[in-house]
Each structure stands twice: as C-alpha cells, then as structure tokens.
Design an enzyme around this catalytic site. Structure first.
Site, short mmCIF file in Angstrom:
data_model
loop_
_atom_site.label_atom_id
_atom_site.label_comp_id
_atom_site.label_asym_id
_atom_site.label_seq_id
_atom_site.Cartn_x
_atom_site.Cartn_y
_atom_site.Cartn_z
N LYS A 1 23.09 -21.66 13.93
CA LYS A 1 21.96 -22.32 14.58
C LYS A 1 20.83 -21.33 14.87
O LYS A 1 19.65 -21.69 14.79
CB LYS A 1 22.41 -23.03 15.86
CG LYS A 1 23.31 -24.24 15.61
CD LYS A 1 22.61 -25.32 14.79
CE LYS A 1 23.45 -26.59 14.70
NZ LYS A 1 22.77 -27.67 13.96
N ALA B 1 30.49 -18.94 14.92
CA ALA B 1 29.93 -19.50 13.69
C ALA B 1 28.81 -20.47 14.00
O ALA B 1 27.73 -20.43 13.39
CB ALA B 1 31.03 -20.20 12.89
N TYR B 2 29.02 -21.33 14.96
CA TYR B 2 28.01 -22.32 15.33
C TYR B 2 26.76 -21.64 15.87
O TYR B 2 25.64 -21.94 15.44
CB TYR B 2 28.60 -23.27 16.37
CG TYR B 2 27.69 -24.41 16.76
CD1 TYR B 2 27.47 -25.48 15.89
CD2 TYR B 2 27.06 -24.43 18.01
CE1 TYR B 2 26.64 -26.53 16.25
CE2 TYR B 2 26.23 -25.48 18.37
CZ TYR B 2 26.02 -26.53 17.50
OH TYR B 2 25.19 -27.56 17.86
N SER B 3 26.94 -20.72 16.81
CA SER B 3 25.79 -20.04 17.42
C SER B 3 25.00 -19.26 16.38
O SER B 3 23.76 -19.29 16.37
CB SER B 3 26.26 -19.11 18.54
OG SER B 3 26.91 -19.83 19.56
#
Length: 249
Positions: free
Chosen positions: A160, A155-157
């Site tokens: 971003k 989710a973070y990757s």
C-alpha cells in the site's frame, strides 16, 4: 441528494465492485446518475452489484476481472464504450499477525501481485483512452497502513505504501493531459474484509483512530464519488485521508 455529475453519459469502472468499499462506491455513483461498469475477481458478486443498481433504477454492467492477469483487464476494459473514471478497490491483506522475519515470500508475492502490480496493470489499461480524450479520473484505494505501517502486516503495509508512491509518480506523468490520479487511505472501514481479520488486529488498528470507531461504507462512497467527478479538478497525486483523524498529513 448530492450530485457531482452533470453528464448523463459519464461512465465509471469500479474494480472490486462486488463487495465492501467498491460496491458502496458503485451504488452511490449510480444513484447520482453515473453509468457503472462493475468488475470483480468474483464475477457473480459483480453481477449482484449490477443487478442491485439496475433494480434501483440505475445503469450498470458487470464482468469478472482478475487484476493479476493483464489479458483479463484489457478484455474487460476494451469492451467498455467509454470510461471517464476508474476506481480500483482491488486489494488483499495476506496473512496478518506475522512479524517481519516470519513473512512467507509466497504470501508477500501474492499480496504484491494484487495490491501493487495489479494497480499498475489497471492504470496502463485505462490511461490510453483517457489520454486520447484528454480527460480522466483514476483513483486507487490504498490504506492508512501505507502511510504508517501496521504491525504484523508487512506485505500489506509495504504494497500500500508502494501504491501511494506509484500514484504520486503517475499523476506527474499525466498532469497536463486533463487526467487526475489520486489515492485514498482509509483506516478501518466496516467491511467484510475487516470482519475477516483477527479481532486483535482490528482492535490494534481501531485504538489508533482518534474518533474511536470504524469508518462507514457510505462515508467512503461519498468521498470516492467526489474524487472521480469533474468537480475534483485541481487535485492530483494526492492521498486523501479517511482515517478518523489518525492521519493528519
């Protein structure tokens, strides 16, 4: 002391000013004479930053802002008499050490709401007044994970990476109107958010940094100050590296 700001009325809004990179950037720019509007989802931490800036002889105000809520963003930014630049440091990692097939959609959606949708809402709120003045600096803090991906952080990757793409597109929309829109891609910076990650995640990320260390907050703060200053006038749609040599493109 370095000073990129000649205009004593220059005003910068910092989203996520209550801690970490956002606070360090706010304090650095205040030392350079900039008027700072400190915003954070935790209004008390934003107020703490503003008090520290004022105690050091700077100029600052503070308010709570929830980047998931367009109304909250609009109300806070409308209250500012002038915004020359905005630094958006709002971001969450979500659950980590989770392989892609096990990602919970509720967690993915929460990370998306803050990291990507929130960044667009912030941009939409501040761009009209920048267009009217034919000047502006907008910086979104992304991550090296958006360039390379981090295992166990889907989710973070993904969000971003989406943020970097959004910056490239927005920059082209306003390139002829005196507005620069850029991103910053840090690797591991020594912040409370990083301290809260599992050690295995931090070790994994640090091992990829050729300098074999975390970045420091003052390194991020000084780079941010330059990017949102008038001195950075011929770069837009770019993702600045802050990764100790991990990213070379």
């Amino acid at each position: 002391m370095l000073n990129y700001f000649d205009d004593r009325d220059y005003a910068v809004a910092v989203i996520g000013a209550g801690r970490g990179i956002g606070r360090a950037a706010a304090e650095e720019m205040a030392r350079q004479g900039v008027r700072i509007a400190c915003f954070d989802s935790d209004g008390e931490t934003a107020a703490d930053t503003a008090r520290a800036i004022i105690a050091a002889g700077g100029r600052a105000s503070a308010a709570a802002v929830d980047v998931v809520d367009a109304g909250s963003i609009d109300a806070a930014l409308r209250a500012q008499p002038r915004i020359d630049a905005l630094v958006n440091c709002a971001g969450i990692t979500g659950k980590t050490n989770v392989p892609g097939h096990a990602v919970e959609m509720a967690d993915f959606d929460r990370v998306y709401q803050v990291n990507l949708r929130g960044a667009l809402l912030v941009s939409q709120a501040v761009l009209p007044q920048m267009i009217a003045r034919q000047y502006g600096r907008l910086l979104h803090v992304a991550s090296i994970a958006g360039k390379e991906g981090n295992a166990g952080m889907t989710a973070y990757s993904a969000t971003k990476a989406g943020l970097i793409g959004m910056v490239k597109s927005l920059a082209k929309d306003y390139v002829e109107q005196g507005i620069t829109i850029n991103a910053l891609a840090p690797a591991v910076i020594r912040t409370a958010m990083v301290d809260a990650l599992p050690q295995a995640t931090v070790d994994y990320m640090t091992a990829k940094i050729p300098m074999k260390r975390c970045g420091e907050l003052d390194e991020a703060a000084k780079l941010i100050a330059w990017i949102v200053s008038p001195a950075c006038s011929f770069t837009t749609g770019f993702t600045f590296d802050l990764s100790g040599g991990r990213a070379t493109y």
